[in-house]
Design a protein around this motif. Structure first.
Motif, PDB file in Angstrom:
ATOM      1  N   SER A   1       9.288 -18.165   6.084  1.00 34.31           N
ATOM      2  CA  SER A   1       8.373 -19.041   6.938  1.00 34.31           C
ATOM      3  C   SER A   1       6.963 -18.542   6.970  1.00 34.31           C
ATOM      4  O   SER A   1       6.014 -19.276   6.949  1.00 34.31           O
ATOM      5  CB  SER A   1       8.824 -18.990   8.328  1.00 34.31           C
ATOM      6  N   MET A   2       6.587 -17.468   6.484  1.00 35.89           N
ATOM      7  CA  MET A   2       5.413 -16.813   6.225  1.00 35.89           C
ATOM      8  C   MET A   2       4.623 -17.206   5.236  1.00 35.89           C
ATOM      9  O   MET A   2       3.344 -17.513   5.047  1.00 35.89           O
ATOM     10  CB  MET A   2       5.320 -15.307   6.311  1.00 35.89           C
ATOM     11  N   GLU A   3       5.225 -17.924   4.132  1.00 36.16           N
ATOM     12  CA  GLU A   3       4.816 -18.685   2.973  1.00 36.16           C
ATOM     13  C   GLU A   3       4.485 -20.128   3.164  1.00 36.16           C
ATOM     14  O   GLU A   3       3.753 -20.532   2.524  1.00 36.16           O
ATOM     15  CB  GLU A   3       5.844 -18.390   1.817  1.00 36.16           C
ATOM     16  N   LEU A   4       4.794 -20.694   4.270  1.00 36.46           N
ATOM     17  CA  LEU A   4       4.699 -22.062   4.321  1.00 36.46           C
ATOM     18  C   LEU A   4       3.447 -22.414   5.204  1.00 36.46           C
ATOM     19  O   LEU A   4       3.033 -23.288   4.933  1.00 36.46           O
ATOM     20  CB  LEU A   4       5.979 -22.696   5.195  1.00 36.46           C
ATOM     21  N   GLY A   5       3.349 -21.956   6.360  1.00 35.04           N
ATOM     22  CA  GLY A   5       2.164 -22.245   7.259  1.00 35.04           C
ATOM     23  C   GLY A   5       2.363 -23.282   7.998  1.00 35.04           C
ATOM     24  O   GLY A   5       1.434 -24.243   8.149  1.00 35.04           O
ATOM     25  N   GLU A   6       3.723 -23.876   8.279  1.00 34.14           N
ATOM     26  CA  GLU A   6       4.127 -25.016   9.053  1.00 34.14           C
ATOM     27  C   GLU A   6       4.876 -24.729  10.198  1.00 34.14           C
ATOM     28  O   GLU A   6       5.288 -23.557  10.548  1.00 34.14           O
ATOM     29  CB  GLU A   6       4.833 -25.898   8.024  1.00 34.14           C
ATOM     30  N   GLU A   7       4.773 -25.758  11.042  1.00 35.85           N
ATOM     31  CA  GLU A   7       5.464 -25.623  12.478  1.00 35.85           C
ATOM     32  C   GLU A   7       6.793 -25.848  12.039  1.00 35.85           C
ATOM     33  O   GLU A   7       7.319 -26.840  11.592  1.00 35.85           O
ATOM     34  CB  GLU A   7       4.892 -26.635  13.372  1.00 35.85           C
ATOM     35  N   LEU A   8       7.784 -24.890  12.355  1.00 30.60           N
ATOM     36  CA  LEU A   8       9.265 -24.881  12.198  1.00 30.60           C
ATOM     37  C   LEU A   8      10.024 -24.419  13.128  1.00 30.60           C
ATOM     38  O   LEU A   8       9.459 -23.524  13.915  1.00 30.60           O
ATOM     39  CB  LEU A   8       9.444 -24.152  10.788  1.00 30.60           C
ATOM     40  N   PRO A   9      11.257 -24.877  13.437  1.00 33.33           N
ATOM     41  CA  PRO A   9      12.211 -24.345  14.382  1.00 33.33           C
ATOM     42  C   PRO A   9      12.528 -22.936  14.227  1.00 33.33           C
ATOM     43  O   PRO A   9      13.504 -22.745  13.120  1.00 33.33           O
ATOM     44  CB  PRO A   9      13.476 -25.595  14.364  1.00 33.33           C
ATOM     45  N   GLU A  10      11.789 -22.011  14.506  1.00 31.48           N
ATOM     46  CA  GLU A  10      11.682 -20.737  14.162  1.00 31.48           C
ATOM     47  C   GLU A  10      13.205 -19.954  13.835  1.00 31.48           C
ATOM     48  O   GLU A  10      13.631 -19.443  12.811  1.00 31.48           O
ATOM     49  CB  GLU A  10      11.025 -19.830  14.772  1.00 31.48           C
ATOM     50  N   SER A  11      13.986 -20.065  14.999  1.00 33.95           N
ATOM     51  CA  SER A  11      15.280 -19.501  14.948  1.00 33.95           C
ATOM     52  C   SER A  11      16.106 -20.033  13.828  1.00 33.95           C
ATOM     53  O   SER A  11      17.041 -19.409  13.056  1.00 33.95           O
ATOM     54  CB  SER A  11      15.664 -19.284  16.448  1.00 33.95           C
ATOM     55  N   PHE A  12      16.320 -21.561  13.873  1.00 34.82           N
ATOM     56  CA  PHE A  12      17.257 -22.097  12.843  1.00 34.82           C
ATOM     57  C   PHE A  12      16.796 -21.940  11.532  1.00 34.82           C
ATOM     58  O   PHE A  12      17.334 -21.602  10.697  1.00 34.82           O
ATOM     59  CB  PHE A  12      17.217 -23.589  13.317  1.00 34.82           C
ATOM     60  N   TYR A  13      15.376 -22.190  11.107  1.00 41.70           N
ATOM     61  CA  TYR A  13      14.950 -21.902  10.063  1.00 41.70           C
ATOM     62  C   TYR A  13      14.843 -20.602   9.364  1.00 41.70           C
ATOM     63  O   TYR A  13      15.469 -20.193   8.320  1.00 41.70           O
ATOM     64  CB  TYR A  13      13.441 -22.447   9.864  1.00 41.70           C
ATOM     65  N   ARG A  14      14.651 -19.480  10.126  1.00 42.45           N
ATOM     66  CA  ARG A  14      14.779 -18.224   9.570  1.00 42.45           C
ATOM     67  C   ARG A  14      16.064 -17.595   9.404  1.00 42.45           C
ATOM     68  O   ARG A  14      16.382 -16.999   8.287  1.00 42.45           O
ATOM     69  CB  ARG A  14      14.009 -17.304  10.746  1.00 42.45           C
ATOM     70  N   ASN A  15      17.144 -18.019  10.218  1.00 39.54           N
ATOM     71  CA  ASN A  15      18.272 -17.456  10.242  1.00 39.54           C
ATOM     72  C   ASN A  15      19.129 -18.377   9.358  1.00 39.54           C
ATOM     73  O   ASN A  15      20.020 -17.752   8.571  1.00 39.54           O
ATOM     74  CB  ASN A  15      19.125 -17.165  11.557  1.00 39.54           C
ATOM     75  N   GLY A  16      19.058 -19.616   9.305  1.00 38.18           N
ATOM     76  CA  GLY A  16      20.146 -20.440   8.408  1.00 38.18           C
ATOM     77  C   GLY A  16      19.683 -20.997   7.227  1.00 38.18           C
ATOM     78  O   GLY A  16      20.444 -21.415   6.400  1.00 38.18           O
ATOM     79  N   LEU A  17      18.183 -21.099   6.915  1.00 39.42           N
ATOM     80  CA  LEU A  17      17.777 -21.568   5.811  1.00 39.42           C
ATOM     81  C   LEU A  17      16.980 -20.840   4.969  1.00 39.42           C
ATOM     82  O   LEU A  17      16.960 -20.736   3.759  1.00 39.42           O
ATOM     83  CB  LEU A  17      17.119 -22.999   6.315  1.00 39.42           C
TER      84      LEU A  17
END
Length: 226
Positions: free
Chosen positions: A82-98
């Motif tokens: 997520s540090m490479e995207l600079g976008e608003e993301l659902p943090e927990s789901f994105y980091r742990n699942g995708l």
């Protein structure tokens, strides 16, 4: 490379085998990982295969000597840290699942933690380098099981006592539970590779660990082989 297609674009002409060797001592400047050597070879040129690998006589850390184990390859699709995207993301789901599959893998995206995302450039030709291999302490994060490999999912659910062994089948430990990333030049396989130690992907936990010394005888999506 017959078994891991994502290695093929990085191979030198005529090579269909990658041999990775490492020295089981910490090496500065990073200081908390073994130093690796890559050899692109032709399987046809390997005429004698040792049935019993020679025992490592002297090591600094016993966790730098892998336990014998079988590979069960699984192709997965992962997305950038997520540090490479600079976008608003659902943090927990994105980091742990995708984002950024944990564990040992070929190809895919790099995780960041010690530093913000920084491109790595070939020391010989200044071409932007690409991740080749990740050597990880754990195959998945203990607090989230989204990335548990399919081959051990049932065993990981059934046995809490054996879960640590399933998470760390090679017995290798990089630093305090970190990942060692190996980068190569996409323009020329024979150019020097580089290495980097990083924490697991942002949001994934790192347990407190001790090491034992021993001195005895894509678009945004990317495919990774786990």
């Amino acid at each position: 490379m017959r078994d891991v297609p994502s290695l093929r674009p990085h191979a030198r002409a005529g090579a269909d085998l990658l041999q990775v060797l490492w020295c089981p001592f910490d090496h500065p400047p990073e200081g908390i990982m073994p130093q690796t050597a890559l050899f692109w070879r032709s399987a046809a040129s390997v005429t004698e295969v040792l049935t019993t690998p020679p025992e490592t006589a002297v090591v600094e850390w016993e966790e730098y000597v892998p336990e014998p184990c079988l590979l069960s390859l699984e192709q997965v699709t992962e997305y950038p840290d997520s540090m490479e995207l600079g976008e608003e993301l659902p943090e927990s789901f994105y980091r742990n699942g995708l984002s950024v599959a944990p564990g040992w893998k070929a190809g895919g995206w790099a995780s960041w933690g010690y530093t913000a995302p920084v491109p790595r450039f070939c020391p010989a030709c200044d071409t932007r380098m690409e991740p080749l291999l990740t050597v990880a302490t754990f195959e998945w994060d203990g607090s989230d099981r989204s990335w548990v490999p399919g081959g051990v999912r049932a065993a990981a659910s059934a046995s809490a006592s054996g879960r640590d062994h399933l998470r760390q089948p090679t017995g290798v430990q990089i630093g305090g539970g970190h990942r060692q990333q190996i980068y190569v030049c996409p323009a020329e396989p024979e150019h020097p590779h580089t290495e980097l130690v990083q924490l697991p992907a942002a949001g994934q936990s790192v347990p407190s660990m001790m090491r034992k010394s021993r001195s005895t005888p894509s678009e945004r999506a990317a495919n990774a082989f786990w």
